[in-house]
Scaffold this motif. Sequence first.
Motif, PDB file in Angstrom:
ATOM      1  N   LEU A   1      38.921  15.489  53.491  1.00  0.00           N
ATOM      2  CA  LEU A   1      37.767  14.773  54.028  1.00  0.00           C
ATOM      3  C   LEU A   1      38.082  14.122  55.376  1.00  0.00           C
ATOM      4  N   LYS A   2      39.260  13.550  55.504  1.00  0.00           N
ATOM      5  CA  LYS A   2      39.630  12.922  56.776  1.00  0.00           C
ATOM      6  C   LYS A   2      39.672  13.952  57.900  1.00  0.00           C
TER       7      LYS A   2
ATOM      8  N   LEU B   1      41.245  13.140  49.967  1.00  0.00           N
ATOM      9  CA  LEU B   1      41.153  12.396  51.212  1.00  0.00           C
ATOM     10  C   LEU B   1      41.689  13.174  52.416  1.00  0.00           C
TER      11      LEU B   1
ATOM     12  N   TYR C   1      37.259   2.419  48.355  1.00  0.00           N
ATOM     13  CA  TYR C   1      36.901   2.828  46.988  1.00  0.00           C
ATOM     14  C   TYR C   1      36.290   1.635  46.265  1.00  0.00           C
TER      15      TYR C   1
ATOM     16  N   THR D   1      34.030   6.702  46.322  1.00  0.00           N
ATOM     17  CA  THR D   1      34.842   6.602  47.537  1.00  0.00           C
ATOM     18  C   THR D   1      33.931   6.780  48.744  1.00  0.00           C
ATOM     19  N   TYR D   2      34.047   5.858  49.702  1.00  0.00           N
ATOM     20  CA  TYR D   2      33.264   5.918  50.929  1.00  0.00           C
ATOM     21  C   TYR D   2      34.217   6.234  52.093  1.00  0.00           C
ATOM     22  N   VAL D   3      33.845   7.202  52.903  1.00  0.00           N
ATOM     23  CA  VAL D   3      34.614   7.540  54.110  1.00  0.00           C
ATOM     24  C   VAL D   3      33.682   7.368  55.305  1.00  0.00           C
TER      25      VAL D   3
ATOM     26  N   LEU E   1      38.990   5.543  61.351  1.00  0.00           N
ATOM     27  CA  LEU E   1      38.343   6.067  60.150  1.00  0.00           C
ATOM     28  C   LEU E   1      38.587   5.095  59.005  1.00  0.00           C
TER      29      LEU E   1
ATOM     30  N   GLN F   1      33.367   7.495  59.464  1.00  0.00           N
ATOM     31  CA  GLN F   1      33.973   7.987  60.701  1.00  0.00           C
ATOM     32  C   GLN F   1      33.006   7.746  61.853  1.00  0.00           C
TER      33      GLN F   1
ATOM     34  N   ALA G   1      36.050  15.108  58.642  1.00  0.00           N
ATOM     35  CA  ALA G   1      35.293  14.051  59.316  1.00  0.00           C
ATOM     36  C   ALA G   1      35.735  13.893  60.764  1.00  0.00           C
TER      37      ALA G   1
ATOM     38  N   VAL H   1      38.273   4.134  54.927  1.00  0.00           N
ATOM     39  CA  VAL H   1      38.149   4.644  53.565  1.00  0.00           C
ATOM     40  C   VAL H   1      38.105   3.454  52.615  1.00  0.00           C
TER      41      VAL H   1
END
Length: 406
Positions: free
Chosen positions: A383-384, A380, A350, A357-359, A346, A361, A387, A348
């Motif tokens: 979101l983590k 985070l 910024y 912020t882009y995540v 994953l 997965q 995701a 992450v």
Amino acid sequence: SYGRSGVPEEVEEVLRYMRALEFEYASHLCKSLVARDLPAAPALLALSEADRRYFSLNHGPDLVMLYKGVISDMGKLAHGTNSPLADCAAILQVRLAALHVYLILTDLLAIAERPGSKPADLEGPEGELEEAEETLLQQMYHVTHWTPHQLFVPLKRQTMAEVSLLRRLLAVRRAVRAVDVKEAMFGLHRCKVELGSWEELAPQRGQETGNFAALPLAKWLAKFYDALLGKSSAYFANFLGEQGALVGDSKLPPSSPGTAAFAVRERVNALVGSGKVSLVAIVLQEDRGLHGDGWSLARNELRGGLAAWPALFHAPHSATSLRAAHWPNVVSMIMDHAPRLQEGVLVVYYDRAVKTTYVLQPIEPRITLVFLVVDKRAELAVLKSFASNLARSLRIAFPRLKEKVP
């Protein structure tokens, strides 16, 4: 020894097991065979136990050995190829092949749930699954065009209907993974029809109805359908919307009662509605081109630039301009971090310039789940977790099989 009814106790025990499954054919089987052929009682008793575990999803290598033992014993007891027991053994070979498929699916899910698992870890088991399907097809072929002893006609019909449904579900799973809209949509409609057909073919107790649908295996297959429906509703959302075909999922087949657990779009919309994320998208790398006849996501020529990275799905639907503004960054990050994404990591990032912020997965090869959080602090941990869980659900696209029965 004999019980109070004058029937051998072994036969009574077989009947008790069979009645617990509520399969009418089993009672006829015992009355017609065991009562006059007592040596068959142990094999049928073992079969009743194997069936109980099979339909209860209490699967494992020991169940494979149990079925193999039953098949072997019936082969030894059969007198010639016209023996009812020989017919039963042939049908059970199909069930044994189906059991191997279920066991591989269990292994796939276990691998996907390991900490640090990546899409590449599933390649071996996916190959084993295809081989098991081929074996299942060969076993089906052997029994498709002959009529067994009348005692086993219901068993054959039910087994063949189950296996046909299982194979079609697996075919739809492959089609959705390949983003083959036409095959997946047609297959989903056929699965819905076959779910009903299998229940109708399954023997019931007396004149009662609805018993079979309550069995754990029947419920699991319905949930498998729901999982595929949830995945396809996400993977095909933007495409069907562009075609004017998706209005409240009206073009998707109706779902089963358990659909809520696999409602991907609804889960994403709830996350967006909570304000924790500005945009969620599922991105397809389409640079190799997807050819088709109007149902494919690509034209018949290779696409370049941002057009080679379409969004299969994005939420909220009104965030089209936001998606367009950030899409160059999204595509650039997927390309820059391709090795890490291929390893299932994953990512992450910024971007201070745009305060976003882009995540990222990875779901499966060429398909990435992306979260954007704009102009605010990203949670985070939430979101983590979201995701990771969503990607695993989409990657596998079938529910857990129950391993133990109390």
